[in-house]
Design an enzyme around this catalytic site. Structure first.
Site, PDB file in Angstrom:
ATOM      1  N   GLN A 119      -5.072  -7.300 -17.341  1.00 55.89           N
ATOM      2  CA  GLN A 119      -5.982  -6.632 -18.265  1.00 55.89           C
ATOM      3  C   GLN A 119      -7.423  -6.629 -17.742  1.00 55.89           C
ATOM      4  O   GLN A 119      -8.383  -6.650 -18.503  1.00 55.89           O
ATOM      5  CB  GLN A 119      -5.911  -7.291 -19.642  1.00 55.89           C
ATOM      6  CG  GLN A 119      -4.603  -7.071 -20.368  1.00 55.89           C
ATOM      7  CD  GLN A 119      -4.311  -5.599 -20.619  1.00 55.89           C
ATOM      8  OE1 GLN A 119      -5.222  -4.779 -20.735  1.00 55.89           O
ATOM      9  NE2 GLN A 119      -3.032  -5.246 -20.698  1.00 55.89           N
ATOM     10  N   SER A 120      -7.557  -6.606 -16.450  1.00 58.22           N
ATOM     11  CA  SER A 120      -8.873  -6.632 -15.821  1.00 58.22           C
ATOM     12  C   SER A 120      -9.688  -5.379 -16.138  1.00 58.22           C
ATOM     13  O   SER A 120      -9.241  -4.252 -15.911  1.00 58.22           O
ATOM     14  CB  SER A 120      -8.707  -6.754 -14.303  1.00 58.22           C
ATOM     15  OG  SER A 120      -9.889  -6.429 -13.626  1.00 58.22           O
ATOM     16  N   ASN A 121     -10.899  -5.577 -16.643  1.00 59.96           N
ATOM     17  CA  ASN A 121     -11.814  -4.457 -16.851  1.00 59.96           C
ATOM     18  C   ASN A 121     -12.293  -3.892 -15.511  1.00 59.96           C
ATOM     19  O   ASN A 121     -12.521  -2.689 -15.383  1.00 59.96           O
ATOM     20  CB  ASN A 121     -13.024  -4.907 -17.673  1.00 59.96           C
ATOM     21  CG  ASN A 121     -12.660  -5.237 -19.108  1.00 59.96           C
ATOM     22  OD1 ASN A 121     -11.743  -4.660 -19.676  1.00 59.96           O
ATOM     23  ND2 ASN A 121     -13.378  -6.167 -19.708  1.00 59.96           N
ATOM     24  N   GLY A 140      -6.580  -9.545 -12.975  1.00 54.46           N
ATOM     25  CA  GLY A 140      -5.489  -9.796 -13.895  1.00 54.46           C
ATOM     26  C   GLY A 140      -4.951  -8.496 -14.468  1.00 54.46           C
ATOM     27  O   GLY A 140      -5.517  -7.418 -14.254  1.00 54.46           O
ATOM     28  N   THR A 148     -10.600  -3.697 -12.629  1.00 49.53           N
ATOM     29  CA  THR A 148      -9.619  -2.814 -11.994  1.00 49.53           C
ATOM     30  C   THR A 148      -9.545  -1.481 -12.720  1.00 49.53           C
ATOM     31  O   THR A 148      -9.388  -0.436 -12.085  1.00 49.53           O
ATOM     32  CB  THR A 148      -8.222  -3.457 -11.931  1.00 49.53           C
ATOM     33  OG1 THR A 148      -7.719  -3.690 -13.252  1.00 49.53           O
ATOM     34  CG2 THR A 148      -8.271  -4.772 -11.158  1.00 49.53           C
TER      35      THR A 148
END
Length: 295
Positions: free
Chosen positions: A72-74, A70, A76
């Site tokens: 706000q993916s941690n 997403g 990525t």
């Protein structure tokens, strides 16, 4: 199975902290495993998985990482940071946001950090994402082919780093965790129950593998589903459990979502990266009681 190599990317071991005020309030001894301290920008559980995944990529001579998440993916964010540290390029396939916003002007948090670290951001068309069952695999495959056509040697990392190799991160972490727990709770102590979040499943399956290694009962481990539905969790957990069982030649069971008392439902809240007033109230209370900031 050849034992995959491991890069030293995380700050380990991470400590375990006793939550004195919280424990008094609920009438149980509550401890928190501070894996938010595995690093700075690369902090959290993802870096443990990436120690093995990026080592595998480097061993294979890959020069480009393709992953997904997403906005706000941690995962990525951690991948962008660590890939850059290793001299690797990164493409990120991003699922459609649930609330409208303009990524060219409204980039904040992890999305902004991914831009700063030079990741190529690819927004997935909402209709195509829905048609694919809200799964990333076809879009990862498309990006892999694109990078190959550009002369790159890409390496694909699934959602949250949750593949059998990624599961090694928390398989290896269990002995470390038990050693740190004994330091604070007593030389012969081990937790009565362990709780972790269940998203893409890699942390949960890795912990299961680690508990098997040290001879602890898997029923001690409970996973809290943070996805939108039990069906969404099943899309990740079922295939990962099967592939990890085959890869490591162990029996982790089928782990059906329904009627499984180890998988706890009802905590998805308003949705991914969306905090309710009740969520914020709890975060504030824990911050003021224990000095810990939740994500």
């Amino acid at each position: 199975m050849n034992t995959p190599k491991r890069l030293k990317l995380a700050q380990l071991p991470t400590p375990i902290q006793y939550l004195k005020k919280t424990s008094a309030r609920v009438g149980k001894e509550i401890y928190v495993w501070r894996d938010d301290l595995t690093g700075f920008l690369e902090s959290g559980n993802k870096v443990r998985k990436l120690e093995f995944l990026l080592a595998d990529a480097v061993t294979q001579g890959c020069d480009w990482i393709v992953t997904c998440g997403g906005s706000q993916s941690n995962h990525t964010r951690a991948t962008s940071v660590l890939a850059r540290r290793l001299g690797l390029g990164t493409s990120i396939m991003i699922s459609p946001p649930k609330v409208p916003f303009d990524p060219t002007h409204d980039a904040t948090g992890n999305l902004l950090l991914n831009q700063i670290f030079g990741a190529e951001l690819n927004w997935i068309d909402p209709d195509e994402y829905k048609k694919a069952g809200s799964l990333y695999l076809p879009f990862l495959e498309q990006e892999m082919e694109k990078q190959k056509s550009l002369g790159k040697k890409p390496y694909s990392i699934p959602t949250g780093g949750s593949s059998p190799i990624g599961c090694l991160g928390y398989r290896a972490a269990v002995p470390e965790m038990l050693n740190e727990f004994k330091k604070i709770a007593g030389a012969s102590a081990s937790p009565d129950s362990l709780f972790c979040a269940l998203g893409s499943g890699g942390t949960y399956v890795g912990l299961q593998l680690g508990l098997l290694d040290v001879g602890l009962n898997l029923t001690q481990l409970r996973a809290i589903n943070v996805l939108d539905s039990a069906e969404a969790a099943a899309n990740y957990l079922g295939p990962l459990t099967q592939s990890a069982s085959e890869y490591f030649s162990v029996n982790l069971g089928t782990h059906e979502i329904k009627n499984n008392h180890q998988l706890l439902e009802g905590y998805g809240g308003a949705g991914y990266s969306l905090a309710s007033e009740a969520d914020l109230a709890f975060y504030t209370q824990l911050a003021r009681d224990e000095g810990i900031l939740l994500d």
